[in-house]
Motif scaffolding. Structure first.
Motif, PDB file in Angstrom:
ATOM      1  N   UNK A 162       0.698  -1.331   0.215  1.00 23.92           N
ATOM      2  CA  UNK A 162      -0.095   0.048   0.000  1.00 23.92           C
ATOM      3  C   UNK A 162       0.900   1.204  -0.057  1.00 23.92           C
ATOM      4  N   UNK A 163       2.036   1.105   0.487  1.00 21.25           N
ATOM      5  CA  UNK A 163       3.029   2.322   0.698  1.00 21.25           C
ATOM      6  C   UNK A 163       3.589   2.680  -0.785  1.00 21.25           C
ATOM      7  N   UNK A 164       3.452   1.571  -1.675  1.00 22.49           N
ATOM      8  CA  UNK A 164       4.074   2.153  -3.045  1.00 22.49           C
ATOM      9  C   UNK A 164       3.472   3.260  -3.758  1.00 22.49           C
ATOM     10  N   UNK A 165       3.945   4.220  -4.323  1.00 23.96           N
ATOM     11  CA  UNK A 165       3.179   5.271  -4.943  1.00 23.96           C
ATOM     12  C   UNK A 165       2.098   4.785  -5.951  1.00 23.96           C
ATOM     13  N   UNK A 166       2.633   3.857  -6.858  1.00 23.78           N
ATOM     14  CA  UNK A 166       1.916   3.443  -7.982  1.00 23.78           C
ATOM     15  C   UNK A 166       0.392   2.781  -7.506  1.00 23.78           C
ATOM     16  N   UNK A 167       0.428   2.240  -6.266  1.00 24.95           N
ATOM     17  CA  UNK A 167      -0.659   1.244  -5.823  1.00 24.95           C
ATOM     18  C   UNK A 167      -1.849   2.141  -5.511  1.00 24.95           C
ATOM     19  N   UNK A 168      -2.929   2.065  -6.058  1.00 29.69           N
ATOM     20  CA  UNK A 168      -4.390   2.881  -5.913  1.00 29.69           C
ATOM     21  C   UNK A 168      -5.269   2.125  -5.153  1.00 29.69           C
ATOM     22  N   UNK A 169      -5.574   0.985  -5.198  1.00 31.96           N
ATOM     23  CA  UNK A 169      -6.616   0.317  -4.438  1.00 31.96           C
ATOM     24  C   UNK A 169      -5.754  -1.127  -4.060  1.00 31.96           C
ATOM     25  N   UNK A 170      -6.268  -1.506  -2.841  1.00 27.28           N
ATOM     26  CA  UNK A 170      -5.735  -3.010  -2.529  1.00 27.28           C
ATOM     27  C   UNK A 170      -7.052  -3.439  -1.748  1.00 27.28           C
ATOM     28  N   UNK A 171      -7.237  -4.683  -2.292  1.00 30.45           N
ATOM     29  CA  UNK A 171      -8.315  -5.660  -1.989  1.00 30.45           C
ATOM     30  C   UNK A 171      -7.913  -6.978  -1.348  1.00 30.45           C
TER      31      UNK A 171
END
Length: 232
Positions: free
Chosen positions: A219-228
């Motif tokens: 989740x801390x990666x700048x490119x990650x937008x949503x995490x399910x």
């Protein structure tokens, strides 16, 4: 309830607001590709509403709309890419990224999944429903979540703490249900198309801590937008 709703990793970080604004800006820019008028573009309207709820400055918001709709020169083009795999203990994970450099993103994702298992497209998405997800808060003590869900046209709901609620809709009904909920005593905090686990797992102790650390790093990666995540 899905861990994607309960977990607030980014809210705990010192730079959470900046990261949140970056993610909201990307969503606005991508939504604006289909038109800069929020009245004619439901996805853009929802993205703008989400940004306003987080007190995004007006000039930042307007610039994102103009960049996304091609009204400004030199605008960055973001692409949505989705990765699937498993966290430790075989917990299914879907990661949505918004990126201007797919090669950079996949390289980062591969590194982040070293303690888990990166899968191919479809490897875990079969175990999730692709639905509309609306986070809302009861406007008063007499707000009836079941009645609101029925009257607004939601498929299902989950009751949280302190008046929090999650309404689940068909993807095509997301905008209509979001507009209707305030009439039935629920203020909408966010609305998006996302994934809901069909068979969420339950973990405790060290196993849960290991999975949470894995998810926090992603989740801390700048490119990650949503995490399910398929956690109960």
């Amino acid at each position: 309830m899905g861990a994607q709703w309960k977990a607030k990793h980014r809210a705990a970080a010192a730079d959470a607001k900046g990261k949140l604004f970056t993610r909201l800006t990307k969503e606005i820019m991508i939504a604006a590709r289909n038109g800069a008028d929020p009245d004619m573009n439901p996805r853009l309207r929802l993205a703008i509403d989400a940004a306003k709820k987080q007190s995004m400055p007006r000039d930042t918001l307007e610039r994102a709309v103009k960049k996304g709709s091609g009204q400004l020169d030199g605008a960055v083009t973001y692409e949505k890419v989705v990765y699937e795999g498993f966290a430790p203990h075989q917990v299914p994970v879907i990661v949505e990224c918004m990126t201007d450099n797919v090669n950079r993103t996949i390289s980062n994702i591969r590194v982040l999944f070293r303690k888990g298992q990166l899968g191919s497209s479809g490897s875990v998405s079969w175990d999730f429903d692709h639905v509309g997800l609306i986070e809302a808060v009861a406007s008063g003590a007499d707000s009836d979540i079941e009645l609101a869900a029925i009257e607004a046209g939601a498929q299902d709901f989950e009751q949280g703490d302190d008046g929090e609620a999650l309404f689940i809709t068909d993807m095509t009904d997301l905008d209509a249900v979001s507009k209707a909920l305030p009439e039935f005593g629920f203020a909408v905090e966010s609305a998006k198309i996302g994934y809901r686990p069909k068979n969420p797992m339950r973990l405790e102790g060290d196993a849960l801590a290991e999975v949470e650390a894995f998810l926090a790093a992603i989740d801390d990666d700048d490119d990650v937008h949503e995490l399910y995540v398929g956690l109960a």
